[in-house]
Design a protein around this motif. Structure first.
Motif, PDB file in Angstrom:
ATOM      1  N   GLU A 185     -10.563 -21.532  -3.014  1.00  0.00           N
ATOM      2  CA  GLU A 185     -12.088 -20.823  -2.654  1.00  0.00           C
ATOM      3  C   GLU A 185     -12.928 -21.259  -1.736  1.00  0.00           C
ATOM      4  O   GLU A 185     -13.269 -20.187  -1.062  1.00  0.00           O
ATOM      5  N   ASP A 186     -12.758 -22.310  -1.388  1.00  0.00           N
ATOM      6  CA  ASP A 186     -13.358 -22.939  -0.979  1.00  0.00           C
ATOM      7  C   ASP A 186     -12.627 -23.014   0.733  1.00  0.00           C
ATOM      8  O   ASP A 186     -13.721 -22.618   1.988  1.00  0.00           O
ATOM      9  N   PRO A 189     -14.991 -13.940  -0.945  1.00  0.00           N
ATOM     10  CA  PRO A 189     -16.119 -15.172  -1.739  1.00  0.00           C
ATOM     11  C   PRO A 189     -16.559 -14.748  -1.766  1.00  0.00           C
ATOM     12  O   PRO A 189     -17.373 -13.648  -1.116  1.00  0.00           O
ATOM     13  N   THR A 199     -14.368 -19.137   1.703  1.00  0.00           N
ATOM     14  CA  THR A 199     -15.932 -19.164   1.985  1.00  0.00           C
ATOM     15  C   THR A 199     -15.563 -19.724   3.300  1.00  0.00           C
ATOM     16  O   THR A 199     -16.753 -19.904   3.684  1.00  0.00           O
ATOM     17  N   SER A 231     -17.959 -18.015   6.153  1.00  0.00           N
ATOM     18  CA  SER A 231     -18.608 -18.762   7.074  1.00  0.00           C
ATOM     19  C   SER A 231     -18.763 -18.911   8.382  1.00  0.00           C
ATOM     20  O   SER A 231     -19.614 -18.067   9.000  1.00  0.00           O
ATOM     21  N   ASN A 278     -19.525 -15.770  -1.843  1.00  0.00           N
ATOM     22  CA  ASN A 278     -20.636 -16.766  -0.855  1.00  0.00           C
ATOM     23  C   ASN A 278     -20.617 -15.630   0.847  1.00  0.00           C
ATOM     24  O   ASN A 278     -21.873 -15.889   1.294  1.00  0.00           O
ATOM     25  N   ALA A 279     -19.300 -15.206   0.651  1.00  0.00           N
ATOM     26  CA  ALA A 279     -19.181 -13.727   2.124  1.00  0.00           C
ATOM     27  C   ALA A 279     -20.370 -12.984   1.994  1.00  0.00           C
ATOM     28  O   ALA A 279     -21.267 -13.101   2.882  1.00  0.00           O
TER      29      ALA A 279
END
Length: 170
Positions: free
Chosen positions: A100-101, A135, A104, A108, A137-138
């Protein structure tokens, strides 16, 4: 022609942004370095370097790789750097963290490089449903990137979107 059905969504000025269209192609792999530690917790530099030198790095050819340690071992920073330098010869990209990192970080970078001039003063819908592992965050990063230029930002589908932002008139 009173009974003609008109597709108002298709004829609207709404612009849909689908993060799946920007999904980087290539396999994702996870590399657990605990396998190269003594009893999974102790890093002995000589043995660690030997494992790295003898490892089959071709298994990561053109892949995106998340490097991590699944045990509670304390890993010095150079160890992750050493592994990433080996991967740099075969992998598309490697990062320290979970899959997942990895996603992200990939998104990013993609969102940071986006040219958003086409979205200036337009109502934008960020498509919400995806079949790929996008993700959370996206979506946040994309909304933040679009906010200075978009007339409005919504989330979901044109037929059922959630309004998130609307530029105020001055």
């Amino acid at each position: 022609m009173k009974d003609e059905i008109i597709n108002r969504v298709a004829s609207s000025v709404l612009v849909t942004f689908d993060l799946e269209d920007h999904y980087p192609q290539g396999p994702r792999q996870s590399l657990d370095i605990s396998q190269w530690l003594l009893e999974g917790i102790i890093l002995k530099e000589k043995d660690f370097r030997e494992h790295i030198n003898n490892h089959n790095w071709s298994a990561y050819e053109d892949a995106y790789v998340a490097i991590h340690c699944s045990t509670d071992a304390i890993i010095p920073g150079w160890a992750f750097m050493l592994v990433s330098l080996q991967l740099s010869t075969v992998a598309k990209k490697s990062v320290v963290g979970s899959l997942e990192d990895l996603e992200t970080i990939l998104f990013s970078e993609i969102i940071s490089d986006l040219n958003i001039s086409d979205y200036k003063d337009k109502p934008v819908i960020i498509k919400g449903c995806s079949n790929l592992p996008i993700p959370q965050n996206a979506y946040v990063l994309l909304a933040q990137k679009l906010q200075p230029v978009a007339k409005s930002i919504m989330y979901g589908e044109a037929c059922s979107s959630v309004p998130l932002f609307k530029k105020r008139r001055i």
